[in-house]
Design a protein around this motif. Structure first.
Motif, PDB file in Angstrom:
ATOM      1  N   PRO A  30     -35.146   8.491   2.663  1.00  0.00           N
ATOM      2  CA  PRO A  30     -34.283   7.584   3.422  1.00  0.00           C
ATOM      3  C   PRO A  30     -34.100   6.235   2.741  1.00  0.00           C
ATOM      4  N   GLU A  31     -35.093   5.783   1.977  1.00  0.00           N
ATOM      5  CA  GLU A  31     -34.973   4.502   1.296  1.00  0.00           C
ATOM      6  C   GLU A  31     -33.860   4.558   0.249  1.00  0.00           C
ATOM      7  N   LYS A  32     -33.729   5.679  -0.434  1.00  0.00           N
ATOM      8  CA  LYS A  32     -32.687   5.856  -1.437  1.00  0.00           C
ATOM      9  C   LYS A  32     -31.310   5.804  -0.780  1.00  0.00           C
ATOM     10  N   SER A  33     -31.181   6.428   0.387  1.00  0.00           N
ATOM     11  CA  SER A  33     -29.921   6.419   1.121  1.00  0.00           C
ATOM     12  C   SER A  33     -29.540   5.007   1.529  1.00  0.00           C
ATOM     13  N   ILE A  34     -30.511   4.239   1.988  1.00  0.00           N
ATOM     14  CA  ILE A  34     -30.263   2.857   2.395  1.00  0.00           C
ATOM     15  C   ILE A  34     -29.834   2.035   1.190  1.00  0.00           C
ATOM     16  N   GLN A  35     -30.482   2.243   0.046  1.00  0.00           N
ATOM     17  CA  GLN A  35     -30.131   1.510  -1.162  1.00  0.00           C
ATOM     18  C   GLN A  35     -28.710   1.854  -1.603  1.00  0.00           C
ATOM     19  N   ALA A  36     -28.326   3.128  -1.511  1.00  0.00           N
ATOM     20  CA  ALA A  36     -26.979   3.545  -1.898  1.00  0.00           C
ATOM     21  C   ALA A  36     -25.947   2.894  -0.987  1.00  0.00           C
ATOM     22  N   GLU A  37     -26.199   2.882   0.318  1.00  0.00           N
ATOM     23  CA  GLU A  37     -25.283   2.242   1.253  1.00  0.00           C
ATOM     24  C   GLU A  37     -25.201   0.748   0.954  1.00  0.00           C
ATOM     25  N   HIS A  38     -26.325   0.136   0.667  1.00  0.00           N
ATOM     26  CA  HIS A  38     -26.356  -1.299   0.375  1.00  0.00           C
ATOM     27  C   HIS A  38     -25.537  -1.587  -0.882  1.00  0.00           C
ATOM     28  N   LYS A  39     -25.647  -0.732  -1.900  1.00  0.00           N
ATOM     29  CA  LYS A  39     -24.905  -0.936  -3.139  1.00  0.00           C
ATOM     30  C   LYS A  39     -23.414  -0.842  -2.890  1.00  0.00           C
ATOM     31  N   VAL A  40     -22.973   0.130  -2.100  1.00  0.00           N
ATOM     32  CA  VAL A  40     -21.552   0.271  -1.794  1.00  0.00           C
ATOM     33  C   VAL A  40     -21.046  -0.974  -1.082  1.00  0.00           C
ATOM     34  N   VAL A  41     -21.797  -1.430  -0.116  1.00  0.00           N
ATOM     35  CA  VAL A  41     -21.406  -2.635   0.606  1.00  0.00           C
ATOM     36  C   VAL A  41     -21.391  -3.818  -0.345  1.00  0.00           C
ATOM     37  N   SER A  42     -22.382  -3.917  -1.205  1.00  0.00           N
ATOM     38  CA  SER A  42     -22.453  -5.027  -2.156  1.00  0.00           C
ATOM     39  C   SER A  42     -21.269  -5.023  -3.104  1.00  0.00           C
ATOM     40  N   ASP A  43     -20.899  -3.855  -3.639  1.00  0.00           N
ATOM     41  CA  ASP A  43     -19.757  -3.769  -4.549  1.00  0.00           C
ATOM     42  C   ASP A  43     -18.472  -4.188  -3.839  1.00  0.00           C
ATOM     43  N   ASP A  44     -18.286  -3.690  -2.625  1.00  0.00           N
ATOM     44  CA  ASP A  44     -17.101  -4.066  -1.851  1.00  0.00           C
ATOM     45  C   ASP A  44     -17.111  -5.556  -1.554  1.00  0.00           C
ATOM     46  N   TRP A  45     -18.272  -6.073  -1.215  1.00  0.00           N
ATOM     47  CA  TRP A  45     -18.378  -7.486  -0.887  1.00  0.00           C
ATOM     48  C   TRP A  45     -18.054  -8.333  -2.114  1.00  0.00           C
ATOM     49  N   GLN A  46     -18.542  -7.932  -3.271  1.00  0.00           N
ATOM     50  CA  GLN A  46     -18.248  -8.690  -4.491  1.00  0.00           C
ATOM     51  C   GLN A  46     -16.760  -8.678  -4.792  1.00  0.00           C
ATOM     52  N   LEU A  47     -16.120  -7.547  -4.592  1.00  0.00           N
ATOM     53  CA  LEU A  47     -14.680  -7.449  -4.812  1.00  0.00           C
ATOM     54  C   LEU A  47     -13.929  -8.373  -3.860  1.00  0.00           C
ATOM     55  N   LEU A  48     -14.319  -8.362  -2.596  1.00  0.00           N
ATOM     56  CA  LEU A  48     -13.654  -9.218  -1.610  1.00  0.00           C
ATOM     57  C   LEU A  48     -13.869 -10.695  -1.887  1.00  0.00           C
ATOM     58  N   THR A  49     -15.090 -11.066  -2.181  1.00  0.00           N
ATOM     59  CA  THR A  49     -15.357 -12.481  -2.425  1.00  0.00           C
ATOM     60  C   THR A  49     -14.694 -12.957  -3.713  1.00  0.00           C
ATOM     61  N   GLY A  50     -14.615 -12.077  -4.696  1.00  0.00           N
ATOM     62  CA  GLY A  50     -13.960 -12.437  -5.949  1.00  0.00           C
ATOM     63  C   GLY A  50     -12.463 -12.640  -5.785  1.00  0.00           C
ATOM     64  N   SER A  51     -11.840 -11.874  -4.928  1.00  0.00           N
ATOM     65  CA  SER A  51     -10.396 -11.991  -4.745  1.00  0.00           C
ATOM     66  C   SER A  51     -10.025 -12.988  -3.650  1.00  0.00           C
ATOM     67  N   GLN A  52     -10.986 -13.435  -2.879  1.00  0.00           N
ATOM     68  CA  GLN A  52     -10.709 -14.361  -1.773  1.00  0.00           C
ATOM     69  C   GLN A  52     -10.064 -15.648  -2.274  1.00  0.00           C
ATOM     70  N   SER A  53     -10.573 -16.219  -3.354  1.00  0.00           N
ATOM     71  CA  SER A  53     -10.012 -17.478  -3.869  1.00  0.00           C
ATOM     72  C   SER A  53      -8.579 -17.279  -4.357  1.00  0.00           C
ATOM     73  N   GLU A  54      -8.305 -16.124  -4.975  1.00  0.00           N
ATOM     74  CA  GLU A  54      -6.947 -15.829  -5.426  1.00  0.00           C
ATOM     75  C   GLU A  54      -6.008 -15.651  -4.236  1.00  0.00           C
ATOM     76  N   LEU A  55      -6.477 -14.990  -3.198  1.00  0.00           N
ATOM     77  CA  LEU A  55      -5.649 -14.781  -2.014  1.00  0.00           C
ATOM     78  C   LEU A  55      -5.314 -16.091  -1.310  1.00  0.00           C
ATOM     79  N   GLU A  56      -6.254 -17.019  -1.321  1.00  0.00           N
ATOM     80  CA  GLU A  56      -6.016 -18.309  -0.672  1.00  0.00           C
ATOM     81  C   GLU A  56      -4.930 -19.112  -1.385  1.00  0.00           C
ATOM     82  N   LEU A  57      -4.726 -18.863  -2.669  1.00  0.00           N
ATOM     83  CA  LEU A  57      -3.704 -19.575  -3.420  1.00  0.00           C
ATOM     84  C   LEU A  57      -2.297 -19.050  -3.142  1.00  0.00           C
ATOM     85  N   LEU A  58      -2.193 -17.811  -2.681  1.00  0.00           N
ATOM     86  CA  LEU A  58      -0.891 -17.215  -2.405  1.00  0.00           C
ATOM     87  C   LEU A  58      -0.320 -17.741  -1.101  1.00  0.00           C
ATOM     88  N   GLU A  59       0.987 -17.954  -1.098  1.00  0.00           N
ATOM     89  CA  GLU A  59       1.652 -18.349   0.127  1.00  0.00           C
ATOM     90  C   GLU A  59       1.902 -17.099   0.956  1.00  0.00           C
TER      91      GLU A  59
END
Length: 94
Positions: A30-59
């Motif tokens: 179960p620990e491996k499953s939790i780590q895999a879920e955490h990694k997926v969330v982390s990757d998605d979160w990094q993508l969102l936070t990285g593009s957030q500043s670019e999105l704020e610049l768009l009208e």
């Protein structure tokens, strides 16, 4: 008094069954499953936070483009490239 006895008996039965409950899916690690879920969330979160500043610049609306299209519609110079539209539709929806 009898109502209290019934409530007590039901409460005891529920808590006993709850303690004996088994997980529906048995996981080997179960620990491996939790780590895999955490990694997926982390990757998605990094993508969102990285593009957030670019999105704020768009009208939200390209007012200059809207004004240009509005003027061309009023003047009768608006042209549709049906070949480009159909090609884009084919590319998008295959």
């Amino acid at each position: 008094m009898e109502i209290q006895k019934i409530n007590s008996a039901i409460s005891t039965e529920i808590s006993t069954k709850k303690d004996q409950a088994q997980p529906l899916v048995k996981q080997d690690n179960p620990e491996k499953s939790i780590q895999a879920e955490h990694k997926v969330v982390s990757d998605d979160w990094q993508l969102l936070t990285g593009s957030q500043s670019e999105l704020e610049l768009l009208e939200d609306v390209d007012q200059a483009r809207i004004d240009e299209i509005r003027q061309s519609l009023k003047s009768g110079t608006f042209k549709l490239d049906l070949d480009a539209i159909s090609e884009a539709m084919l590319q998008q929806h295959g």
